[in-house]
Design an enzyme around this catalytic site. Structure first.
Site, PDB file in Angstrom:
ATOM      1  N   HIS A  49       0.816  -1.211   0.000  1.00 21.64           N
ATOM      2  CA  HIS A  49       0.000   0.000   0.000  1.00 21.64           C
ATOM      3  C   HIS A  49       0.855   1.269   0.000  1.00 21.64           C
ATOM      4  CE1 HIS A  49       0.400   0.072   4.522  1.00 21.64           C
ATOM      5  NE2 HIS A  49       0.350   1.369   4.291  1.00 21.64           N
ATOM      6  N   ASP A  79       0.180  -7.425   1.606  1.00 20.19           N
ATOM      7  CA  ASP A  79       0.616  -6.044   1.811  1.00 20.19           C
ATOM      8  C   ASP A  79       2.138  -5.931   1.830  1.00 20.19           C
ATOM      9  OD1 ASP A  79       0.266  -3.333   1.988  1.00 20.19           O
ATOM     10  OD2 ASP A  79       0.035  -3.297   4.162  1.00 20.19           O
ATOM     11  N   SER A 158       4.559   2.817   7.862  1.00 16.56           N
ATOM     12  CA  SER A 158       4.266   1.657   7.027  1.00 16.56           C
ATOM     13  C   SER A 158       5.468   1.306   6.151  1.00 16.56           C
ATOM     14  CB  SER A 158       3.054   1.928   6.135  1.00 16.56           C
ATOM     15  OG  SER A 158       1.877   1.988   6.897  1.00 16.56           O
TER      16      SER A 158
END
Length: 303
Positions: A49, A79, A158
């Site tokens: 992402h 992911d 992230s």
């Protein structure tokens, strides 16, 4: 006797010193995040992402150096994404084994939250074996064995590293689930297989069986007979799927697949990779008081 806080601080500072040079700030056209150098020839690991649909972007390191990168492969259903810097990179981080983590263990998160490069937070493993839904098109898959931590994570973390006290990367920070709840994709054998596939093929091939299931405890007589406590109850069989062609029905209790006991969705998911595509998969179910054996041939999942 040394102050316990001093010992704690020494661990965190040593992990920070080891990993800060190896965690890059990632920037693409529509956002930013973090990535971890994991090979000596410029491959970095991040979240799918973070890179989104971008083909490339820039990475910046703690020493002030920067480079353009290309996206080697991405897998929204885990992911994870692999990128490659087009220039020199720091020495790679050491990848650890999340299967050896225990609840309460110290972990350190290194990343670039809110645009603040080279940020370090520390906490503990708050929980193990969590599940995190991931989506790619119409396909939804649970990322298994997700690590829960109370180390502070914010947007930009992230793709950064979650490390143990020896600076081994045991997870890739991926989400903030709520106040004080951070989640990381585990660094285990499944993740290593995904990384290898992304480097080799640019994507991860998965098998499709066509079952919607939910975990179910086994009645005591069946527990004694099979030696397992739980199975997967079939809630729905997708029309035209390999499962339907094999004769599986709603209400069946799936006890094993590929001669491996299954008691949760993750145990079945672990079998649904490229190696299972087009290969006979023996499945044992409990139906109307009897054990029934069927053979399914999973197709390749298209998303």
């Amino acid at each position: 006797m040394a102050d316990p806080l001093d010992a704690y601080s020494q661990v965190v500072t040593s992990v920070a010193a080891e990993l800060l040079p190896k965690v890059a700030a990632v920037r693409v056209a529509r956002g930013s995040g973090s990535a971890v150098v994991f090979t000596a020839d410029g491959f970095l690991l991040t979240n799918a992402h973070v890179v989104g649909s971008a083909r490339g972007g820039t990475v910046a390191f703690a020493d002030g150096s920067a480079a353009e990168f290309t996206v080697v492969g991405r897998d929204p259903l885990s992911d994870l994404a692999v990128i490659r810097a087009q220039g020199p990179t720091p020495e790679p981080a050491v990848l650890g084994d999340s299967d050896k983590l225990v609840v309460g263990q110290l972990v350190v998160a290194v990343g670039n939250p809110l645009g603040l490069a080279g940020s370090v937070t520390a906490g503990v493993v708050s929980g193990l074996g969590r599940s995190l839904p991931a989506r790619s098109g119409s396909a939804v898959r649970m990322i298994e064995d997700v690590i829960q931590t109370d180390a502070a994570l914010n947007p930009g973390n992230s793709g950064g590293a979650l490390a143990d006290s020896r600076a081994r990367v045991v997870g890739v920070n991926t989400a903030v689930a709520g106040m004080g709840v951070g989640l990381a994709v585990p660094m285990n054998n499944t993740t290593r297989s995904i990384i290898a596939a992304l480097i080799r093929d640019g994507r991860v091939r998965r098998a499709f069986l066509g079952l919607v299931t939910s975990p179910a405890p086994l009645p005591e007589p069946l527990r004694r007979r099979t030696g397992q406590a739980a199975a997967l109850r079939v809630v729905e069989v997708v029309a035209g799927s390999p499962a339907e062609r094999a004769g599986l029905r709603a209400g069946d209790l799936v006890l094993s697949a590929g001669r491996t006991p299954v008691g949760d969705a993750q145990s079945l998911q672990r079998l649904m990779f490229a190696e299972a595509i087009g290969k006979p998969l023996p499945i044992t179910v409990y139906r109307n008081g009897a054990l029934v054996d069927v053979i399914a041939e999973p197709l390749e999942l298209t998303v």
